[in-house]
Write an enzyme that holds these catalytic residues in place. Structure first.
Site, PDB file in Angstrom:
ATOM      1  N   HIS A 232      -7.974  -9.950   7.849  1.00  9.45           N
ATOM      2  CA  HIS A 232      -6.770  -9.127   7.942  1.00  9.45           C
ATOM      3  C   HIS A 232      -6.943  -7.808   7.204  1.00  9.45           C
ATOM      4  O   HIS A 232      -6.254  -7.527   6.234  1.00  9.45           O
ATOM      5  CB  HIS A 232      -5.553  -9.900   7.396  1.00  9.45           C
ATOM      6  CG  HIS A 232      -4.306  -9.063   7.361  1.00  9.45           C
ATOM      7  ND1 HIS A 232      -3.691  -8.607   8.498  1.00  9.45           N
ATOM      8  CD2 HIS A 232      -3.580  -8.563   6.326  1.00  9.45           C
ATOM      9  CE1 HIS A 232      -2.648  -7.869   8.174  1.00  9.45           C
ATOM     10  NE2 HIS A 232      -2.563  -7.818   6.850  1.00  9.45           N
TER      11      HIS A 232
ATOM     12  N   MET B 114       6.531  -7.654   9.472  1.00 11.15           N
ATOM     13  CA  MET B 114       5.823  -8.718   8.734  1.00 11.15           C
ATOM     14  C   MET B 114       6.733  -9.915   8.505  1.00 11.15           C
ATOM     15  O   MET B 114       6.300 -11.068   8.579  1.00 11.15           O
ATOM     16  CB  MET B 114       5.312  -8.163   7.397  1.00 11.15           C
ATOM     17  CG  MET B 114       4.562  -9.179   6.556  1.00 11.15           C
ATOM     18  SD  MET B 114       3.128  -9.842   7.439  1.00 11.15           S
ATOM     19  CE  MET B 114       3.478 -11.582   7.382  1.00 11.15           C
TER      20      MET B 114
ATOM     21  N   ARG C  61       0.812  -1.217   0.000  1.00 12.77           N
ATOM     22  CA  ARG C  61       0.000   0.000   0.000  1.00 12.77           C
ATOM     23  C   ARG C  61       0.847   1.269   0.000  1.00 12.77           C
ATOM     24  O   ARG C  61       1.986   1.263   0.432  1.00 12.77           O
ATOM     25  CB  ARG C  61      -0.888   0.030   1.250  1.00 12.77           C
ATOM     26  CG  ARG C  61      -2.005  -0.954   1.187  1.00 12.77           C
ATOM     27  CD  ARG C  61      -2.943  -0.783   2.350  1.00 12.77           C
ATOM     28  NE  ARG C  61      -2.348  -1.149   3.623  1.00 12.77           N
ATOM     29  CZ  ARG C  61      -2.783  -0.692   4.791  1.00 12.77           C
ATOM     30  NH1 ARG C  61      -3.778   0.174   4.838  1.00 12.77           N
ATOM     31  NH2 ARG C  61      -2.225  -1.093   5.904  1.00 12.77           N
TER      32      ARG C  61
ATOM     33  N   ASP D 180      -1.168  -9.203  13.065  1.00 13.07           N
ATOM     34  CA  ASP D 180      -2.220  -8.564  13.873  1.00 13.07           C
ATOM     35  C   ASP D 180      -2.073  -8.947  15.348  1.00 13.07           C
ATOM     36  O   ASP D 180      -2.292  -8.134  16.245  1.00 13.07           O
ATOM     37  CB  ASP D 180      -3.604  -8.963  13.348  1.00 13.07           C
ATOM     38  CG  ASP D 180      -3.777  -8.569  11.893  1.00 13.07           C
ATOM     39  OD1 ASP D 180      -3.313  -7.479  11.524  1.00 13.07           O
ATOM     40  OD2 ASP D 180      -4.350  -9.363  11.117  1.00 13.07           O
TER      41      ASP D 180
ATOM     42  N   ASN E  19      -1.553  -9.013   0.082  1.00 13.45           N
ATOM     43  CA  ASN E  19      -2.862  -8.433   0.380  1.00 13.45           C
ATOM     44  C   ASN E  19      -3.697  -8.189  -0.864  1.00 13.45           C
ATOM     45  O   ASN E  19      -3.135  -8.041  -1.940  1.00 13.45           O
ATOM     46  CB  ASN E  19      -2.648  -7.092   1.106  1.00 13.45           C
ATOM     47  CG  ASN E  19      -2.526  -7.290   2.600  1.00 13.45           C
ATOM     48  OD1 ASN E  19      -3.305  -8.024   3.190  1.00 13.45           O
ATOM     49  ND2 ASN E  19      -1.541  -6.625   3.208  1.00 13.45           N
TER      50      ASN E  19
HETATM   51  P1  NAI Z   1       7.493  -5.196  -2.368  1.00 16.11           P
HETATM   52  O1  NAI Z   1       6.995  -4.451  -3.552  1.00 16.11           O
HETATM   53  O2  NAI Z   1       8.634  -4.676  -1.606  1.00 16.11           O
HETATM   54  O3  NAI Z   1       7.875  -6.669  -2.794  1.00 16.11           O
HETATM   55  C1  NAI Z   1       7.036  -7.460  -3.560  1.00 16.11           C
HETATM   56  C2  NAI Z   1       7.889  -8.435  -4.323  1.00 16.11           C
HETATM   57  O4  NAI Z   1       7.029  -9.243  -5.106  1.00 16.11           O
HETATM   58  C3  NAI Z   1       8.894  -7.746  -5.275  1.00 16.11           C
HETATM   59  O5  NAI Z   1      10.142  -8.359  -5.140  1.00 16.11           O
HETATM   60  C4  NAI Z   1       8.329  -8.039  -6.634  1.00 16.11           C
HETATM   61  O6  NAI Z   1       9.354  -8.160  -7.590  1.00 16.11           O
HETATM   62  C5  NAI Z   1       7.659  -9.388  -6.377  1.00 16.11           C
HETATM   63  N1  NAI Z   1       6.646  -9.752  -7.338  1.00 16.11           N
HETATM   64  C6  NAI Z   1       5.718  -8.956  -7.897  1.00 16.11           C
HETATM   65  N2  NAI Z   1       4.985  -9.684  -8.750  1.00 16.11           N
HETATM   66  C7  NAI Z   1       5.460 -10.946  -8.689  1.00 16.11           C
HETATM   67  C8  NAI Z   1       5.112 -12.144  -9.329  1.00 16.11           C
HETATM   68  N3  NAI Z   1       4.125 -12.202 -10.209  1.00 16.11           N
HETATM   69  N4  NAI Z   1       5.813 -13.238  -9.028  1.00 16.11           N
HETATM   70  C9  NAI Z   1       6.814 -13.206  -8.140  1.00 16.11           C
HETATM   71  N5  NAI Z   1       7.204 -12.101  -7.522  1.00 16.11           N
HETATM   72  C10 NAI Z   1       6.520 -10.995  -7.805  1.00 16.11           C
HETATM   73  O7  NAI Z   1       6.221  -5.437  -1.380  1.00 16.11           O
HETATM   74  P2  NAI Z   1       6.250  -5.884   0.140  1.00 16.11           P
HETATM   75  O8  NAI Z   1       6.363  -4.707   1.006  1.00 16.11           O
HETATM   76  O9  NAI Z   1       7.223  -6.985   0.302  1.00 16.11           O
HETATM   77  O10 NAI Z   1       4.740  -6.439   0.309  1.00 16.11           O
HETATM   78  C11 NAI Z   1       4.329  -7.594  -0.382  1.00 16.11           C
HETATM   79  C12 NAI Z   1       2.864  -7.891  -0.099  1.00 16.11           C
HETATM   80  O11 NAI Z   1       2.672  -8.223   1.283  1.00 16.11           O
HETATM   81  C13 NAI Z   1       1.940  -6.705  -0.374  1.00 16.11           C
HETATM   82  O12 NAI Z   1       0.799  -7.175  -1.037  1.00 16.11           O
HETATM   83  C14 NAI Z   1       1.562  -6.218   1.006  1.00 16.11           C
HETATM   84  O13 NAI Z   1       0.332  -5.571   1.036  1.00 16.11           O
HETATM   85  C15 NAI Z   1       1.532  -7.524   1.776  1.00 16.11           C
HETATM   86  N6  NAI Z   1       1.620  -7.377   3.229  1.00 16.11           N
HETATM   87  C16 NAI Z   1       0.948  -8.296   3.990  1.00 16.11           C
HETATM   88  C17 NAI Z   1       0.938  -8.224   5.354  1.00 16.11           C
HETATM   89  C18 NAI Z   1       0.181  -9.230   6.157  1.00 16.11           C
HETATM   90  O14 NAI Z   1       0.070  -9.059   7.379  1.00 16.11           O
HETATM   91  N7  NAI Z   1      -0.329 -10.317   5.582  1.00 16.11           N
HETATM   92  C19 NAI Z   1       1.661  -7.164   6.073  1.00 16.11           C
HETATM   93  C20 NAI Z   1       2.391  -6.285   5.196  1.00 16.11           C
HETATM   94  C21 NAI Z   1       2.345  -6.382   3.823  1.00 16.11           C
END
Ligand code: NAI
Length: 376
Positions: free
Chosen positions: A238, A286, A142, A211, A180
């Site tokens: 979540h 996370m 986000r 959480d 997410n």
């Molecule tokens: P980021 O943008 O730093 O990393 C995402 C990674 O996914 C990047 O390395 C990107 O190259 C890769 N990626 C994108 N499309 C891909 C695909 N099709 N196949 C393989 N890799 C791909 O994002 P960040 O900060 O690591 O967050 C990732 C996700 O986790 C987001 O959706 C975020 O909202 C979610 N999230 C979930 C939480 C939870 O409690 N479940 C808490 C915090 C974030």
């Protein structure tokens, strides 16, 4: 005294590293070069229960899905992207690169082997083959002002495609969805696995651990206690109002109805999004939460009893109200979900929160299911 301390340290280390070769497990991280993926991979590398760490090492989607934003001093080339995040405590460098992250982590002197794979269908299949645990933090995070649901349009297809690859190459793995909106991405994975004829509801988990981690920390800050002792049950989903902390079941029932605390638990992620000011959402906390959940699953798989984690699973608890997935305390075992605990006794204020949660959750789940039906 030093000898005694050395002996104690040795004993602790011996216990920590006592997992036998038979117990060791292959863990795959999809999206490992990202803000969550990198520290998560690091923590898994430090986990003695992990034998093989397979990582996809580059974006599959579009280069600008990475965390480089206006908040970052960035240098981008075809090969390497470097971003420094001054808003975070201390200063450090994240290197999102084509080749280096797996190589970097692989030098840490723990036994597990780390392999990076190219984001080709073959690379993905190799990363997934034989995995016992597949963690999915792939997708966009986000920015200020966004809800998790705003990520749906981008992340739904990312998760769908990775789920297809997992259904094909790792149909028996435990799938841990971090991307997410979890309330919708978990149903998306379920639908894809159903279509492939390999759906096992006991092996699909939405990671809601953060959480619970936040709730325990925030309560400890108010009460001046050690967060280790604050076991706060958080149920629902979540995002926002679907996150329902049950303080009546904690040792501080007086916290039920505390509006500031409730706001922090339900919207704690927003605090991080705001502080990072465009550079993404929670990554380090996370990663810790994801590594904790993976560790619990590995412990349970290796025979430890009574391992309970909150997680968003295919759950019978509110199916009669059309809510197919729900997060509650889940006992883990060698087959994944061993036992789903119901929410237990709650008070009237919490019941209202739960009602609001169920209404939202139902919509989020239906949205995920509909996405796969319309975009198979
Ligand atoms: P980021 O943008 O730093 O990393 C995402 C990674 O996914 C990047 O390395 C990107 O190259 C890769 N990626 C994108 N499309 C891909 C695909 N099709 N196949 C393989 N890799 C791909 O994002 P960040 O900060 O690591 O967050 C990732 C996700 O986790 C987001 O959706 C975020 O909202 C979610 N999230 C979930 C939480 C939870 O409690 N479940 C808490 C915090 C974030």
């Amino acid at each position: 005294m030093f000898a005694a301390r050395r002996a104690l340290t040795g004993a602790v280390q011996a216990r920590a590293f006592s997992a036998s070769a038979r117990d060791l497990s292959k863990v795959t991280v999809l999206g490992a070069a990202g803000g969550i993926g990198q520290p998560l991979s690091l923590l898994l590398k430090l986990n003695p229960r992990v034998s093989d760490l397979a990582r996809t090492r580059k974006t599959f989607y579009t280069p600008n899905t990475n965390i480089l934003t206006s908040n970052s001093k960035s240098m981008i080339s075809a090969e390497v992207q470097v971003s420094s995040l001054p808003a975070l405590v201390g200063s450090y460098i994240l290197i999102l690169d084509k080749l280096g992250v797996a190589a970097d982590i692989s030098h840490i002197n723990t036994k597990s082997k780390v392999t990076g794979y190219d984001p080709t269908p073959t690379g993905l299949a190799s990363a997934l083959k034989g995995a016992e645990i597949v963690l999915i933090p792939a997708g966009v995070p986000r920015k200020p002002g966004m809800t998790r649901d705003d990520l749906f349009n981008t992340n739904a297809s990312i998760v769908r495609d990775l789920a297809k690859a997992a259904a094909e190459s790792a149909p028996d793995a435990n799938i841990l969805v971090i991307s997410n909106p979890v309330n919708s991405t978990v149903p998306i994975v379920a639908e894809i696995f159903k279509k492939a004829g390999v759906y096992n509801p006991k092996r699909l988990f939405g990671v809601t651990t953060l959480d619970v981690v936040r709730a325990s920390r925030f309560v400890s800050e108010i009460k001046g206690t050690d967060p280790v002792d604050e076991k706060i049950v958080v149920v629902g989903g979540h995002s926002g109002v679907t996150i329902v902390p049950l303080f009546s079941q904690s040792s501080h029932p007086d916290l039920v109805g505390n509006p500031e605390l409730l706001q922090r638990v339900q919207f704690g992620g927003d605090e991080v999004v705001k502080a990072k000011d465009g550079a993404g959402s929670a990554t380090l906390s996370m990663a810790m939460a994801g590594a904790r959940f993976a560790e619990s699953l590995l412990k349970a798989a290796q025979g430890e009893k009574g391992v309970v984690e909150p997680t968003f699973v295919d759950s019978p608890l509110y199916k009669d109200q059309g809510v197919e997935f729900f997060a509650s305390k889940v006992e883990l075992g060698p087959n994944g979900v061993e036992k789903i605990h119901d929410v237990g006794k709650i008070d009237a204020t919490e019941q209202k929160l739960l009602d609001a949660c169920l209404a939202d959750l139902k919509k989020n789940i239906v949205k995920g299911v509909a996405f796969v039906a319309e975009n198979p």
